[in-house]
Design a protein around this motif. Structure first.
Motif, PDB file in Angstrom:
ATOM      1  N   PRO A   2      43.369   3.002 -12.612  1.00 43.21           N
ATOM      2  CA  PRO A   2      42.370   2.131 -13.336  1.00 43.21           C
ATOM      3  C   PRO A   2      41.581   1.347 -12.528  1.00 43.21           C
ATOM      4  O   PRO A   2      40.513   0.911 -12.948  1.00 43.21           O
ATOM      5  N   ASP A   3      42.176   0.942 -11.317  1.00 45.03           N
ATOM      6  CA  ASP A   3      41.209   0.067 -10.377  1.00 45.03           C
ATOM      7  C   ASP A   3      40.067   0.833 -10.179  1.00 45.03           C
ATOM      8  O   ASP A   3      38.928   0.271  -9.809  1.00 45.03           O
ATOM      9  N   VAL A   4      40.102   2.005  -9.663  1.00 43.46           N
ATOM     10  CA  VAL A   4      39.263   3.034  -9.338  1.00 43.46           C
ATOM     11  C   VAL A   4      38.062   2.850 -10.515  1.00 43.46           C
ATOM     12  O   VAL A   4      36.791   2.816 -10.216  1.00 43.46           O
ATOM     13  N   GLY A   5      38.120   2.963 -11.616  1.00 45.67           N
ATOM     14  CA  GLY A   5      37.418   3.042 -12.961  1.00 45.67           C
ATOM     15  C   GLY A   5      36.869   1.545 -12.877  1.00 45.67           C
ATOM     16  O   GLY A   5      35.454   1.736 -13.165  1.00 45.67           O
ATOM     17  N   GLU A   6      37.317   0.386 -12.848  1.00 43.22           N
ATOM     18  CA  GLU A   6      36.850  -0.862 -12.516  1.00 43.22           C
ATOM     19  C   GLU A   6      35.753  -0.933 -11.532  1.00 43.22           C
ATOM     20  O   GLU A   6      35.016  -1.470 -11.867  1.00 43.22           O
ATOM     21  N   ILE A   7      36.345  -0.502 -10.507  1.00 46.36           N
ATOM     22  CA  ILE A   7      35.399  -0.700  -9.191  1.00 46.36           C
ATOM     23  C   ILE A   7      34.287   0.311  -9.456  1.00 46.36           C
ATOM     24  O   ILE A   7      33.283  -0.361  -9.196  1.00 46.36           O
ATOM     25  N   TYR A   8      34.478   1.511  -9.843  1.00 49.01           N
ATOM     26  CA  TYR A   8      33.250   2.290 -10.317  1.00 49.01           C
ATOM     27  C   TYR A   8      32.211   1.448 -11.330  1.00 49.01           C
ATOM     28  O   TYR A   8      31.169   1.630 -10.998  1.00 49.01           O
TER      29      TYR A   8
END
Length: 95
Positions: A2-8
């Protein structure tokens, strides 16, 4: 993940920012520029109406007056030239 999606989405997905800028631009354009353009168009319409109703008829009348004057002068000049040609022709006959 989920953090990768938010960072993206924060780093690479600019759609929300761009959509916000587009909405702001449209709002500013419609409110400020739209009214200014409307005033410009109204002034232009007024100027065109004034020209059609007053200026154009005056110009047409002045043109007709001047054209009649020019025609009269041309006819007078043509008559003088015809008389001069007749005299010249008479002088040549006598010789």
């Amino acid at each position: 993940l989920p953090d990768v999606g938010e960072i993206y989405s924060r780093l690479l997905d600019h759609r929300p920012v761009i959509q916000g800028e587009i909405r702001y631009f449209i709002k500013e354009f419609e409110e400020k520029r739209g009214l200014r353009e409307l005033r410009v168009l109204e002034n232009l319409k007024s100027t065109i109406s004034e020209t059609n109703e007053h200026v154009l008829p005056k110009c047409e009348q002045a043109m007709r007056d001047r054209l009649n004057e020019v025609c009269e002068r041309l006819q007078a000049a043509n008559a003088r030239i015809s008389r001069l040609q007749e005299r010249e022709h008479e002088v040549r006959k006598v010789k």
